[in-house]
Scaffold this active site. Structure first.
Site, PDB file in Angstrom:
ATOM      1  N   LYS A 195       0.606  -1.234   0.046  1.00  9.36           N
ATOM      2  CA  LYS A 195      -0.310   0.102  -0.176  1.00  9.36           C
ATOM      3  C   LYS A 195       1.328   1.480  -0.042  1.00  9.36           C
ATOM      4  CE  LYS A 195      -3.345   2.282   2.847  1.00  9.36           C
ATOM      5  NZ  LYS A 195      -4.348   2.877   3.630  1.00  9.36           N
ATOM      6  N   LYS A 248      -2.284  -1.769  -4.049  1.00 10.60           N
ATOM      7  CA  LYS A 248      -3.096  -0.465  -4.105  1.00 10.60           C
ATOM      8  C   LYS A 248      -2.248   0.961  -3.665  1.00 10.60           C
ATOM      9  CE  LYS A 248      -6.608   1.877  -0.437  1.00 10.60           C
ATOM     10  NZ  LYS A 248      -6.883   2.106   0.919  1.00 10.60           N
TER      11      LYS A 248
HETATM   12  C1  PBG Z   1      -7.347   3.786   5.928  1.00 11.76           C
HETATM   13  C2  PBG Z   1      -7.656   3.051   4.556  1.00 11.76           C
HETATM   14  C3  PBG Z   1      -7.559   4.010   3.292  1.00 11.76           C
HETATM   15  C4  PBG Z   1      -7.800   3.570   2.283  1.00 11.76           C
HETATM   16  C5  PBG Z   1      -8.609   2.461   2.615  1.00 11.76           C
HETATM   17  N1  PBG Z   1      -8.282   2.346   4.374  1.00 11.76           N
HETATM   18  C6  PBG Z   1      -7.219   5.877   3.351  1.00 11.76           C
HETATM   19  C7  PBG Z   1      -5.416   5.836   3.892  1.00 11.76           C
HETATM   20  O1  PBG Z   1      -4.938   4.969   3.772  1.00 11.76           O
HETATM   21  O2  PBG Z   1      -5.330   6.895   4.036  1.00 11.76           O
HETATM   22  C8  PBG Z   1      -8.521   4.096   1.416  1.00 11.76           C
HETATM   23  C9  PBG Z   1      -8.972   4.079   0.090  1.00 11.76           C
HETATM   24  C10 PBG Z   1      -9.216   4.318  -1.171  1.00 11.76           C
HETATM   25  O3  PBG Z   1      -8.812   6.049  -1.407  1.00 11.76           O
HETATM   26  O4  PBG Z   1     -10.093   4.381  -1.777  1.00 11.76           O
HETATM   27  N2  PBG Z   1      -5.883   3.446   6.330  1.00 11.76           N
END
Ligand code: PBG
Length: 327
Positions: A195, A248
């Site tokens: 991520k 992601k």
């Molecule tokens: C929580 C999380 C996030 C997303 C999914 N889980 C945001 C982040 O890390 O700030 C992002 C999902 C999206 O942008 O659609 N940590």
């Protein structure tokens, strides 16, 4: 053998032929629809920066989930949105909290719909970081205890899979142990393994009220410059017990999806994130692109890169497009 004997255009001559020789396909079976659940009753609050997406209270969430199920989409992933926040994010592991309640209701009312629970602290901490802060630094080993507690609460509520998105080291292992030691051997773990610290999460943070109040997430989420590191994260998570690994965001990271797919023996998911969604919706509202064709092409490209599963706010749109696809 080359021109004029080979003419690749021959295989593109007609629609049935193009369909037959397609190397990639996209079906609704591959899609997971993200849903936001919030406190209250009869709430269906439009998310301004994500046209077509809403924050639901548990009752309206059930209606939405029934529609998702009737479209043939196999599952949803649940995010909690709440004003109940503290320094430690303790609402994340409240068994009577909004996510646990939503999971119980979903498994009761729409039992065949897969329910994944996102596991993170950022929606529940007053400072908006994904873990417990000490002097501005998110403490890894303390945070993963809270992450494992939350995962266990969601498993107890009936989640089919838990999906840690915090990017702490070692969290898959402690979650697996917590689940196994408490009788949840069959609750799966979808790890947000690679991520990235991405600006494409902007609309989501708006939707979930989860922006960090100070600083950024660069000391835990990955640097977009890195690719080998994604493999390191993925291989570690698999060793720790991840059943599915995730990359992601998706679109700026198709190379990462392809690389991970080559090395992963567990299914690979990709998260087509909020910014990727909202850009398409905004351009479509302006009449600048053909929305349906763009959605199809984007999701197909994520599949072609190697994703087995796609988490996408387009899931409902895609289910409808795929049913009547005439292009
Ligand atoms: C929580 C999380 C996030 C997303 C999914 N889980 C945001 C982040 O890390 O700030 C992002 C999902 C999206 O942008 O659609 N940590």
């Amino acid at each position: 053998m080359s021109f004029p004997l080979t003419r690749p255009r021959r295989n593109r001559l007609s629609n049935p032929l193009r369909r037959m020789v397609a190397e990639t396909d996209l079906t609704v079976d591959r899609l997971i629809y993200p849903l936001f659940v919030t406190d209250g009753q009869n709430v269906k609050d439009p998310i301004k920066s994500m046209p077509g997406c809403f924050r639901f209270s548990v009752d309206t969430l059930i209606e939405e989930a029934k529609e998702v199920y009737s479209l043939g989409i196999p599952g949803v992933i649940i995010f909690g949105v709440t004003d109940i926040k503290d320094e430690y994010g303790s609402e994340a592991y409240n068994g009577e909290g909004i996510v646990a309640k939503a999971i119980r209701a979903l498994k009761k009312e729409v039992p065949e719909l897969l329910v994944w629970a996102d596991v993170c602290m950022c929606e529940y901490t007053s400072h908006g970081h994904c873990g417990i802060l000490h002097d501005g630094y998110v403490d890894n080993d303390e945070t993963i205890i809270s992450i494992a507690k939350s995962a266990l609460v969601y498993a107890r509520a009936g989640a089919d899979m838990v999906a840690p998105s915090d990017m702490m080291d070692g969290r898959v292992k402690v979650i697996r142990e917590a689940l196994d030691n408490n009788g949840f051997k069959n609750t799966g773990i979808v790890s947000y393994s690679a991520k990235y610290a991405s600006a494409f999460y902007g609309p989501f943070r708006d939707a979930a009220g989860s922006s960090p109040q100070s600083g950024d997430r660069k000391s835990y989420q990955m640097n977009p410059a890195n690719s080998n590191e994604a493999l390191l994260e993925v291989l570690e998570d698999i060793e720790e017990g991840a059943d599915i690994v995730m990359v992601k965001p998706a679109l700026s990271y198709l190379d990462i999806i392809a690389k991970v797919k080559q090395r992963s023996l567990v299914p690979v998911a990709a998260y087509n994130v909020s910014g990727e969604y909202s850009m398409v919706k905004a351009a479509a509202q302006n009449g600048w692109i053909d929305e349906q064709k763009v959605i199809y092409e984007m999701l197909l490209s994520i599949r072609r890169a190697g994703a087995d599963i796609i988490l996408t706010y387009f899931a409902k749109d895609a289910a409808i497009i795929l049913k009547k696809r005439n292009f």
